[in-house]
Design a protein around this motif. Structure first.
Motif, mmCIF file in Angstrom:
data_model
loop_
_atom_site.group_PDB
_atom_site.id
_atom_site.type_symbol
_atom_site.label_atom_id
_atom_site.label_comp_id
_atom_site.label_asym_id
_atom_site.label_seq_id
_atom_site.Cartn_x
_atom_site.Cartn_y
_atom_site.Cartn_z
ATOM 1 N N ALA A 160 0.836 -1.198 0.000
ATOM 2 C CA ALA A 160 0.000 0.000 0.000
ATOM 3 C C ALA A 160 0.866 1.241 0.000
ATOM 4 N N GLN A 161 1.948 1.193 0.781
ATOM 5 C CA GLN A 161 2.839 2.344 0.842
ATOM 6 C C GLN A 161 3.569 2.544 -0.477
ATOM 7 N N SER A 162 4.074 1.489 -1.079
ATOM 8 C CA SER A 162 4.830 1.638 -2.312
ATOM 9 C C SER A 162 3.921 2.022 -3.471
ATOM 10 N N SER A 163 2.652 1.614 -3.439
ATOM 11 C CA SER A 163 1.750 1.966 -4.522
ATOM 12 C C SER A 163 1.364 3.433 -4.481
ATOM 13 N N THR A 164 1.549 4.088 -3.331
ATOM 14 C CA THR A 164 1.189 5.499 -3.224
ATOM 15 C C THR A 164 2.368 6.412 -3.453
ATOM 16 N N THR A 165 3.527 5.850 -3.756
ATOM 17 C CA THR A 165 4.736 6.647 -3.894
ATOM 18 C C THR A 165 4.569 7.794 -4.874
ATOM 19 N N GLU A 210 -5.067 12.076 3.879
ATOM 20 C CA GLU A 210 -3.663 11.841 4.229
ATOM 21 C C GLU A 210 -3.025 13.102 4.797
ATOM 22 N N LEU A 211 -3.353 14.254 4.228
ATOM 23 C CA LEU A 211 -2.810 15.513 4.750
ATOM 24 C C LEU A 211 -3.330 15.776 6.166
ATOM 25 N N GLU A 245 9.036 7.577 10.985
ATOM 26 C CA GLU A 245 8.490 6.232 10.888
ATOM 27 C C GLU A 245 7.157 6.139 11.639
ATOM 28 N N LYS A 246 7.093 6.773 12.802
ATOM 29 C CA LYS A 246 5.865 6.745 13.595
ATOM 30 C C LYS A 246 4.734 7.489 12.895
ATOM 31 N N VAL A 247 5.064 8.630 12.299
ATOM 32 C CA VAL A 247 4.033 9.380 11.577
ATOM 33 C C VAL A 247 3.556 8.564 10.371
ATOM 34 N N ALA A 248 4.497 7.915 9.671
ATOM 35 C CA ALA A 248 4.124 7.075 8.522
ATOM 36 C C ALA A 248 3.212 5.932 8.961
ATOM 37 N N GLU A 249 3.524 5.306 10.088
ATOM 38 C CA GLU A 249 2.665 4.238 10.610
ATOM 39 C C GLU A 249 1.283 4.785 10.964
ATOM 40 N N PHE A 250 1.252 5.996 11.487
ATOM 41 C CA PHE A 250 -0.010 6.632 11.857
ATOM 42 C C PHE A 250 -0.865 6.887 10.612
ATOM 43 N N ILE A 251 -0.234 7.346 9.533
ATOM 44 C CA ILE A 251 -0.950 7.618 8.285
ATOM 45 C C ILE A 251 -1.374 6.308 7.610
ATOM 46 N N GLU A 252 -0.536 5.293 7.667
ATOM 47 C CA GLU A 252 -0.758 3.943 7.146
ATOM 48 C C GLU A 252 -0.614 3.783 5.636
ATOM 49 N N THR A 253 -0.607 4.867 4.874
ATOM 50 C CA THR A 253 -0.534 4.726 3.413
ATOM 51 C C THR A 253 0.723 5.351 2.825
ATOM 52 N N THR A 290 5.184 6.086 3.239
ATOM 53 C CA THR A 290 6.444 5.670 3.856
ATOM 54 C C THR A 290 7.023 6.837 4.651
ATOM 55 N N ALA A 291 7.993 6.530 5.487
ATOM 56 C CA ALA A 291 8.657 7.570 6.272
ATOM 57 C C ALA A 291 9.315 8.594 5.349
ATOM 58 N N ALA A 292 9.907 8.127 4.262
ATOM 59 C CA ALA A 292 10.557 9.040 3.317
ATOM 60 C C ALA A 292 9.536 9.984 2.680
ATOM 61 N N GLU A 293 8.368 9.467 2.340
ATOM 62 C CA GLU A 293 7.324 10.308 1.749
ATOM 63 C C GLU A 293 6.810 11.329 2.763
#
Length: 185
Positions: free
Chosen positions: A8-13, A21-22, A41-49, A51-54
């Motif tokens: 899911a994360q890689s498909s939203t790159t 999401e915002l 990483e924690k914020v990315a996990e919170f968003i769920e869709t 990655t930390a880099a995004e």
């Protein structure tokens, strides 16, 4: 489950960020303030869709954009009338300029020429520990320590390169120079 999350994360790159999401980014940045271990990483996990880099890239993009925009305003329903993540992304760097409600006090003014706030910027997202290590290392390795000063300083600051340490130093020097000029020189 982890693979599904990664897919899911890689498909939203390459996909644009949705309003939801915002909103989640804004809430995640508030929930995990600067200095939080593994914040992105924690914020990315919170968003769920995302990655930390995004998440980091979007937060920096919003922070950069907010430096050239007007302050956020709040409606009576306490929801921002501008991009919600911009408020939180720049929250750590600048004091509030919006009066009244608690939600409005979390809104921040854009970084622009003029009065300088009391809180130094942190565009490099140094944690409190990294900042303390940087200050200590700079005392240990003064400018007279030679051409490898920043490499030596960086060796004392976990997770940071010589270039990042030097940029952080320059960021703070500029902040305090502007603050001094604004206070009456």
């Amino acid at each position: 489950e982890t693979n599904a999350n990664e897919e899911a994360q890689s498909s939203t790159t390459s996909n644009p960020w949705t309003t939801e999401e915002l909103s989640m980014l804004s809430k995640g940045l508030a929930r995990f303030p600067g200095g939080t271990r593994d914040r992105w990483e924690k914020v990315a996990e919170f968003i769920e869709t995302r990655t930390a880099a995004e998440v980091l890239q979007k937060a920096n993009q919003i922070r950069s954009a907010s430096a050239t925009t007007v302050p956020l305003t709040m409606s009576k329903s306490k929801k921002t009338t501008a991009a919600p993540a911009a408020s939180q992304a720049s929250k750590e760097k600048k004091p509030s300029s919006t009066p009244s409600s608690d939600a409005a006090s979390k809104s921040v003014r854009a970084a622009a020429p003029g009065p300088v706030g009391n809180t130094p910027p942190n565009a490099m997202n140094f944690s409190k520990r990294q900042q303390a290590d940087l200050e200590s290392a700079m005392k240990k390795f003064p400018p007279s320590s030679g051409p490898n000063r920043w490499e030596n300083v960086a060796s004392c600051v976990s997770g940071r390169s010589a270039v990042e340490c030097e940029k952080r130093y320059k960021e703070l020097v500029l902040f305090f120079k502007r603050k001094k000029e604004a206070s009456g020189s």
